[in-house]
Structures are given as structure tokens and as C-alpha cells.
Design a protein around this motif. Structure first.
Motif, mmCIF file in Angstrom:
data_model
loop_
_atom_site.group_PDB
_atom_site.id
_atom_site.type_symbol
_atom_site.label_atom_id
_atom_site.label_comp_id
_atom_site.label_asym_id
_atom_site.label_seq_id
_atom_site.Cartn_x
_atom_site.Cartn_y
_atom_site.Cartn_z
ATOM 1 N N SER A 240 0.899 -1.250 -0.007
ATOM 2 C CA SER A 240 0.164 0.139 0.056
ATOM 3 C C SER A 240 0.850 1.240 0.191
ATOM 4 N N SER A 241 0.366 2.151 -0.938
ATOM 5 C CA SER A 241 0.987 3.715 -0.667
ATOM 6 C C SER A 241 -0.191 4.515 -0.279
ATOM 7 N N HIS A 242 0.034 5.455 0.662
ATOM 8 C CA HIS A 242 -1.178 6.379 0.965
ATOM 9 C C HIS A 242 -1.246 7.601 0.348
ATOM 10 N N THR A 243 -0.171 7.763 -0.761
ATOM 11 C CA THR A 243 -0.201 9.008 -1.436
ATOM 12 C C THR A 243 -1.180 8.710 -2.666
ATOM 13 N N LYS A 244 -1.948 9.552 -2.809
ATOM 14 C CA LYS A 244 -2.916 9.534 -3.767
ATOM 15 C C LYS A 244 -2.465 9.517 -5.365
ATOM 16 N N ASP A 245 -3.068 8.553 -5.941
ATOM 17 C CA ASP A 245 -2.764 8.211 -7.299
ATOM 18 C C ASP A 245 -1.377 7.566 -7.161
ATOM 19 N N ASP A 246 -0.783 7.073 -6.333
ATOM 20 C CA ASP A 246 0.627 6.294 -6.567
ATOM 21 C C ASP A 246 0.220 4.811 -6.466
ATOM 22 N N GLY A 247 -0.380 4.486 -7.692
ATOM 23 C CA GLY A 247 -0.601 3.069 -7.633
ATOM 24 C C GLY A 247 -2.163 3.032 -8.010
ATOM 25 N N LEU A 248 -2.692 1.748 -7.844
ATOM 26 C CA LEU A 248 -4.221 1.282 -8.312
ATOM 27 C C LEU A 248 -5.049 1.751 -6.840
#
Length: 301
Positions: A203-211
Motif C-alpha cells: 500500500s501507498s497512502h499517496t493519492k494516485d501512487d498506484g491502483l
């Protein structure tokens, strides 16, 4: 030698035994199949003909406990093209097939396994009627996840479902047996999922940094060691539930890949319980439900 007894009310092509004392799977099978050689018994295991409780098991040294049920699909049944190992068809029409998949069966082929998959078996199944028939993958379940899964019978239906998946699928719920007591009775987890070079999702909690991935859960029951959750997917990303359960500090039981410390049930604690969708051909609402493995309830009481 361990004592076992055969139970009744099982299809004629299946043998079922109840474990009476601690042992391992290969010696247990050799003791109940005394007329077969060691190599023959090992082949039966390798072909996925053995089910322990509610999951296919192929490990020779898999530990057995008293009270567990061991089922063996007979060779004659297993070699028939009509024999479906590790899955049952719950609905079929000219457009779709819906199955209940057991834990331990691959949805589609991997580099190591080509034939012992849901996709390959269903392809063989539909080709009995017409050699030109085919099966198309609409969505997937992880190998060690059990439950409801759907396939299309044409490329047109596959694309129709996949292109409108979010609007057509009205309910997609799972049951997860996780480690520890989940204190918050319901909640939502949101993150952006990325995949590492070693194919591990995180998980990334940065917006739009992945799906973008959103998971909703409710606690059904819990004790100090385990919690049983009903999990609703708002998005369907690879390993989404498994990553999100790790994120909240309660990994799915048996999921060493995503933080689980043990496995007291001999399988992954994840089950696809409900799949409800609008039929792509006629718009009719369809709803299918697969019974939750009893061990999930037993462990979380």
C-alpha cells in the motif's frame, strides 16, 4: 498404525475417511490404501485427488489431526474428462459458468502447473459437447482462496463483463479469518496498491501512487486470537484484502506472504462468499453464495 473409519453419504467415486489420531498425510493415505504402492499413492496426491476438510492438499507431510476428514477421488473418476477436481459447477447457461472453487486449486495456469486449474478443467468440460467450445477468464481467485468464481463462454461475454464490471457486479463479499481481535466493529481501508519487483503487493497512502483500492469490513465474531470478518470489495485489485488486512495489523490466517505468523487451519483464511451481478445477456439479477468453511467459525468463537 492410526485407526480410521470410512464415512457414508459420499458420492460413489469418492472415498472418505475420518482421522483418529495425529499423523501425516502420506502415511495416512498409505494405511487406508494398503493395496497401492507408495508411488501410486504419491501420484494420487500430486494429481490433486485428495481433499482434507474443505481444501485440496498435495503436501506429503501435511499434518493431520483427530476429527479431520480426508476424501480421495477414485482413479477411474479422476481420469474421466467429466471429473472436476477441486471445484463444482453451481450455475451454467449458454453464456456463463459459475463455480465454487476449493482452496488449493489454481484459477488459471502458472509456470509450474498447466492442467490442474479451474480454467483448464472447465475448458475440457465444455469441449465434450463441442471441440470448438472455449472458456474465458473474467476474474480470478488466489490459489488458496475458496468460493464463488465466474467464467464466460465467449470472448464477447468476457469483454462485456470486464468492461462494465463495476456497474454489473452488485455484490462481491468475502469472509476473512484474521489474526488477533479486531476492536473496531466495522471500518473501511483505502490505499493505492503497487507491486514490487518480487510480485509483492503493498500500500501507498499517496493519492494516485498506484491502483486505488477500497475495502469495507464488519466483524462477525471474534475472540482474543482470531476475528471473522465480512469483507466487501469496492475495488477488485490483486491481493487487495490480504494487503489491507496486513495494513490494519490483522493479517489473514495462513498468509505468510502478508504478515501471518501461523496457520492453525491448514489453508488461507479467505473465502469468496457472494457474487451478485446483472446477467450480461439479459440483464437479470443473479446471486450466488458459497457456504463458509466451518473451521472459520470454529476458530473465531
Amino acid at each position: 498404525m492410526a485407526k480410521k473409519h470410512q464415512t457414508s453419504k459420499k458420492p460413489a467415486n469418492t472415498l472418505q475417511f475420518t482421522v483418529q489420531e495425529k499423523t501425516e498425510l502420506l502415511p495416512f493415505l498409505r494405511s487406508v490404501m494398503e493395496n497401492r504402492s507408495r508411488n501410486s499413492v504419491k501420484s494420487i496426491l500430486t494429481r490433486g485427488q485428495v481433499t482434507v476438510d474443505d481444501h485440496i492438499e498435495t503436501k506429503h507431510n501435511y499434518p493431520l489431526k483427530p476429527g479431520q476428514s480426508v476424501s480421495i477421488l477414485k482413479n477411474k473418476a479422476a481420469v474421466k474428462k467429466t471429473a472436476l477436481v477441486g471445484l463444482s459447477i453451481v450455475y451454467e447457461d449458454e453464456h456463463l459458468i459459475v463455480i465454487n472453487k476449493e482452496a488449493g486449486l489454481l484459477s488459471i495456469a502458472s509456470q509450474k502447473e498447466r492442467k490442474q486449474t479451474a480454467h483448464h478443467q472447465l475448458m475440457e468440460y465444455v469441449r465434450q459437447e463441442d471441440p470448438s467450445n472455449r472458456i474465458f477468464v473474467v476474474h480470478r481467485l488466489d490459489k488458496d482462496t475458496s468460493g464463488v468464481m465466474m467464467f464466460a463462454k465467449s470472448e464477447h461475454m468476457k469483454h462485456k463483463l470486464q468492461n462494465a464490471w463495476k456497474s454489473m457486479v452488485r455484490e462481491r463479499s468475502y469472509i476473512a479469518l484474521v489474526e488477533g481481535k479486531v476492536e473496531k466493529q466495522e471500518g473501511s481501508i483505502e490505499s493505492w496498491l503497487r507491486e514490487s519487483k518480487t510480485h509483492l503487493m503493498y500500500s501507498s497512502h499517496t493519492k494516485d501512487d498506484g491502483l486505488h483500492a477500497v475495502t469495507h469490513y464488519k466483524v462477525i465474531q471474534s475472540n482474543q486470537d482470531y476475528s471473522l470478518l465480512e469483507v466487501e470489495l469496492e475495488t477488485g485489485r490483486k491481493n487487495q484484502i490480504r494487503v489491507h488486512m496486513q495494513d490494519i495489523g490483522h493479517p489473514v490466517i495462513g498468509d505468510k506472504k502478508y504478515g501471518s505468523k501461523g496457520n492453525k487451519i491448514g489453508r488461507l483464511g479467505l473465502h469468496a462468499k457472494v457474487l451478485a451481478f446483472k446477467h450480461p445477456a439479459n440483464g437479470k439479477m443473479m446471486r450466488f453464495e458459497a457456504d463458509v468453511p466451518k473451521i472459520f467459525y470454529k476458530k473465531s468463537r
